[in-house]
Design a protein around this motif. Structure first.
Motif, PDB file in Angstrom:
ATOM      1  N   PHE A  50       0.780  -1.228   0.000  1.00 13.06           N
ATOM      2  CA  PHE A  50       0.000   0.000   0.000  1.00 13.06           C
ATOM      3  C   PHE A  50       0.815   1.284   0.000  1.00 13.06           C
ATOM      4  N   CYS A  51       1.952   1.277   0.632  1.00 15.48           N
ATOM      5  CA  CYS A  51       2.668   2.528   0.888  1.00 15.48           C
ATOM      6  C   CYS A  51       3.950   2.650   0.091  1.00 15.48           C
ATOM      7  N   ASP A  52       4.408   3.881   0.023  1.00 13.14           N
ATOM      8  CA  ASP A  52       5.708   4.211  -0.536  1.00 13.14           C
ATOM      9  C   ASP A  52       6.365   5.194   0.416  1.00 13.14           C
ATOM     10  N   GLU A  53       7.659   5.327   0.299  1.00 20.80           N
ATOM     11  CA  GLU A  53       8.371   6.313   1.105  1.00 20.80           C
ATOM     12  C   GLU A  53       8.267   7.671   0.422  1.00 20.80           C
ATOM     13  N   HIS A  54       7.866   8.676   1.188  1.00 22.04           N
ATOM     14  CA  HIS A  54       7.778  10.051   0.683  1.00 22.04           C
ATOM     15  C   HIS A  54       8.511  10.960   1.651  1.00 22.04           C
ATOM     16  N   ILE A  55       8.948  12.099   1.145  1.00 25.61           N
ATOM     17  CA  ILE A  55       9.619  13.092   1.982  1.00 25.61           C
ATOM     18  C   ILE A  55       8.583  14.122   2.402  1.00 25.61           C
ATOM     19  N   ILE A  56       8.274  14.135   3.694  1.00 20.82           N
ATOM     20  CA  ILE A  56       7.297  15.078   4.248  1.00 20.82           C
ATOM     21  C   ILE A  56       8.032  15.956   5.252  1.00 20.82           C
ATOM     22  N   GLU A  57       8.080  17.247   4.951  1.00 22.70           N
ATOM     23  CA  GLU A  57       8.805  18.204   5.796  1.00 22.70           C
ATOM     24  C   GLU A  57      10.231  17.716   6.083  1.00 22.70           C
ATOM     25  N   GLY A  58      10.866  17.174   5.040  1.00 24.76           N
ATOM     26  CA  GLY A  58      12.256  16.763   5.152  1.00 24.76           C
ATOM     27  C   GLY A  58      12.486  15.418   5.805  1.00 24.76           C
ATOM     28  N   ILE A  80      -2.972  12.220   2.319  1.00 25.43           N
ATOM     29  CA  ILE A  80      -1.924  11.344   2.826  1.00 25.43           C
ATOM     30  C   ILE A  80      -2.516  10.492   3.941  1.00 25.43           C
ATOM     31  N   PHE A  81      -2.192   9.205   3.914  1.00 25.45           N
ATOM     32  CA  PHE A  81      -2.573   8.288   4.979  1.00 25.45           C
ATOM     33  C   PHE A  81      -1.276   7.740   5.562  1.00 25.45           C
ATOM     34  N   ALA A  82      -1.011   8.046   6.833  1.00 24.94           N
ATOM     35  CA  ALA A  82       0.244   7.639   7.466  1.00 24.94           C
ATOM     36  C   ALA A  82      -0.012   7.220   8.907  1.00 24.94           C
ATOM     37  N   ILE A 140      -0.522   7.780  -0.640  1.00 24.11           N
ATOM     38  CA  ILE A 140      -0.972   9.085  -1.134  1.00 24.11           C
ATOM     39  C   ILE A 140      -2.054   8.890  -2.179  1.00 24.11           C
ATOM     40  N   ASP A 141      -3.150   9.619  -1.993  1.00 27.66           N
ATOM     41  CA  ASP A 141      -4.238   9.665  -2.960  1.00 27.66           C
ATOM     42  C   ASP A 141      -4.168  11.042  -3.592  1.00 27.66           C
ATOM     43  N   ASN A 142      -3.821  11.084  -4.868  1.00 30.28           N
ATOM     44  CA  ASN A 142      -3.633  12.353  -5.563  1.00 30.28           C
ATOM     45  C   ASN A 142      -4.749  12.522  -6.589  1.00 30.28           C
TER      46      ASN A 142
END
Length: 109
Positions: free
Chosen positions: A21-29, A59-61, A36-38
């Motif tokens: 379901f997930c991927d690594e993203h950079i959020i606030e560094g 974003i679902f985290a 992520i649903d875009n």
């Protein structure tokens, strides 16, 4: 095993699983595993009247991952950098260990 511990294990084993379901993203560094649903060019109330749409990002985290990274709800209209793009927060919900953040960025039409 309690319901709370079952839910916590489902968050890690299912929802925050980077194989499914997930991927690594950079959020606030910070590197955060999230889904992520875009919804590109989603017109929200009033946007079409002025010829401006809004790109909606959800974003679902894992709530704990966000708080460990120093992220918390700062109110409607606050800003978050996601993968190098600045978004305006419109909604933030924490529920049973998961957080959903809804954001927008104006997109000229």
């Amino acid at each position: 095993m309690s319901l709370k511990s079952l839910i916590a294990s489902d968050i890690d084993d299912v929802f925050i699983n980077t194989d499914d379901f997930c991927d690594e993203h950079i959020i606030e560094g910070e590197k955060i595993n999230c889904s992520i649903d875009n919804d590109e060019m989603s017109s929200l109330s009033g946007g079409e009247e002025f010829g401006v749409g809004e790109s909606v990002l959800r974003i679902f985290a894992k709530t704990e991952d966000l708080s460990d990274a120093g992220l918390s709800y700062e109110g409607y209209g606050s800003h978050i950098n996601v993968d190098g793009q600045i978004y305006t927060v419109t909604d933030w919900h924490e529920n049973m260990g998961m957080t959903e953040i809804q954001m927008i960025v104006p997109v000229p039409s």
